[in-house]
Design a protein around this motif. Structure first.
Motif, PDB file in Angstrom:
ATOM      1  N   GLY A  77     -35.581  59.214 134.992  1.00 41.01           N
ATOM      2  CA  GLY A  77     -36.484  58.306 134.294  1.00 41.01           C
ATOM      3  C   GLY A  77     -37.736  59.044 133.864  1.00 41.01           C
ATOM      4  N   TYR A  78     -38.794  58.283 133.621  1.00 41.18           N
ATOM      5  CA  TYR A  78     -40.064  58.861 133.181  1.00 41.18           C
ATOM      6  C   TYR A  78     -40.749  59.598 134.328  1.00 41.18           C
ATOM      7  N   VAL A  83     -16.114  49.427 128.534  1.00 42.73           N
ATOM      8  CA  VAL A  83     -17.535  49.721 128.447  1.00 42.73           C
ATOM      9  C   VAL A  83     -18.284  48.738 129.339  1.00 42.73           C
ATOM     10  N   ILE A  84     -19.012  49.273 130.288  1.00 45.03           N
ATOM     11  CA  ILE A  84     -19.783  48.462 131.223  1.00 45.03           C
ATOM     12  C   ILE A  84     -21.231  48.346 130.756  1.00 45.03           C
ATOM     13  N   ALA A  85     -21.792  49.435 130.236  1.00 45.49           N
ATOM     14  CA  ALA A  85     -23.185  49.422 129.767  1.00 45.49           C
ATOM     15  C   ALA A  85     -23.392  50.541 128.763  1.00 45.49           C
ATOM     16  N   ILE A  86     -24.377  50.359 127.902  1.00 44.70           N
ATOM     17  CA  ILE A  86     -24.794  51.385 126.949  1.00 44.70           C
ATOM     18  C   ILE A  86     -26.306  51.489 127.033  1.00 44.70           C
ATOM     19  N   TYR A  87     -26.802  52.729 127.208  1.00 46.99           N
ATOM     20  CA  TYR A  87     -28.239  52.967 127.307  1.00 46.99           C
ATOM     21  C   TYR A  87     -28.689  53.917 126.200  1.00 46.99           C
ATOM     22  N   ASP A  88     -29.915  53.739 125.753  1.00 49.59           N
ATOM     23  CA  ASP A  88     -30.559  54.710 124.873  1.00 49.59           C
ATOM     24  C   ASP A  88     -31.075  55.846 125.743  1.00 49.59           C
ATOM     25  N   ILE A  89     -30.979  57.080 125.232  1.00 53.16           N
ATOM     26  CA  ILE A  89     -31.411  58.248 126.002  1.00 53.16           C
ATOM     27  C   ILE A  89     -32.365  59.110 125.188  1.00 53.16           C
ATOM     28  N   ALA A 123     -32.922  61.738 129.719  1.00 50.52           N
ATOM     29  CA  ALA A 123     -33.898  60.779 130.240  1.00 50.52           C
ATOM     30  C   ALA A 123     -33.548  59.367 129.788  1.00 50.52           C
ATOM     31  N   LEU A 124     -33.752  58.442 130.712  1.00 53.42           N
ATOM     32  CA  LEU A 124     -33.578  57.013 130.471  1.00 53.42           C
ATOM     33  C   LEU A 124     -34.902  56.318 130.743  1.00 53.42           C
ATOM     34  N   SER A 125     -35.006  55.082 130.313  1.00 50.22           N
ATOM     35  CA  SER A 125     -36.163  54.289 130.737  1.00 50.22           C
ATOM     36  C   SER A 125     -36.053  54.092 132.248  1.00 50.22           C
ATOM     37  N   ASN A 126     -37.157  53.784 132.893  1.00 47.06           N
ATOM     38  CA  ASN A 126     -37.133  53.586 134.348  1.00 47.06           C
ATOM     39  C   ASN A 126     -36.197  52.454 134.748  1.00 47.06           C
TER      40      ASN A 126
END
Length: 183
Positions: A135-136, A63-69, A160-163
């Motif tokens: 993004g937004y 796991v390199i990164a985890i983002y909220d979507i 969608a992710l944060s910018n």
């Protein structure tokens, strides 16, 4: 005596607002997990877990990164037709990177697949297209997008992710990267 109460009240209000802003900034503006510089060129697969609203970036199963979507306005279930507000489920790949779009950076997903087209033809519906990770909307400054859209399902069926997160993903992902979208 009255002057001291006013000063104490003003200080209490100031520190309350300061605490609230600190909480908001910590909750919405700081990414939870981001790739380290050692791994930025090693992203091999993206896994989206729709039910958890999480995107995981993987390299050799690390796991390199985890983002909220955020997802579409009707997120439960697989995409069946155009404008249903759902995100497709299955294995796809990043088909194109679009810098100039109505949203901050867009990564086009290879939907619809041949199977998606066959399923839509059987149901006599348009399968939809142009499913993206983005993004937004460009009309929102980052802080307003974080305040109004983060952790809410607001897209037409996109991811969608944060910018900040989509800018990192853009830099660490190439055309052809596999994306598995799970229910």
């Amino acid at each position: 005596m009255k002057k001291n109460k006013i000063i104490i009240s003003c200080l209490a209000i100031f520190f309350s607002i300061d605490a609230l802003l600190g909480w908001w900034f910590g909750s919405y503006c700081i990414p939870r997990t981001t790739p380290s510089e050692d791994h930025v060129k090693l992203i091999e697969r993206i896994v989206v877990e729709k039910a958890l609203r999480k995107m995981t970036l993987l390299s050799k199963n690390d796991v390199i990164a985890i983002y909220d979507i955020s997802l579409g306005f009707n997120p439960t279930g697989n995409k069946e037709k155009k404008d249903d507000g759902r995100t497709p489920e299955g294995r796809y790949f990043i088909a194109e990177k679009i810098a100039n779009s109505k949203n901050t950076l867009s990564l086009k997903i290879s939907y619809p697949s041949k199977q998606d087209l066959l399923n839509a033809r059987k149901r006599q519906v348009h399968p939809g297209d142009n499913v993206m990770i983005h993004g937004y909307p460009n009309i929102y400054p980052d802080w307003l997008g974080n305040m109004l859209l983060k952790n809410k399902d607001w897209t037409d069926g996109n991811i969608a992710l944060s910018n900040n997160d989509v800018k990192q993903l853009w830099n660490y992902t190439k055309v052809g990267t596999i994306i598995d979208i799970l229910p």
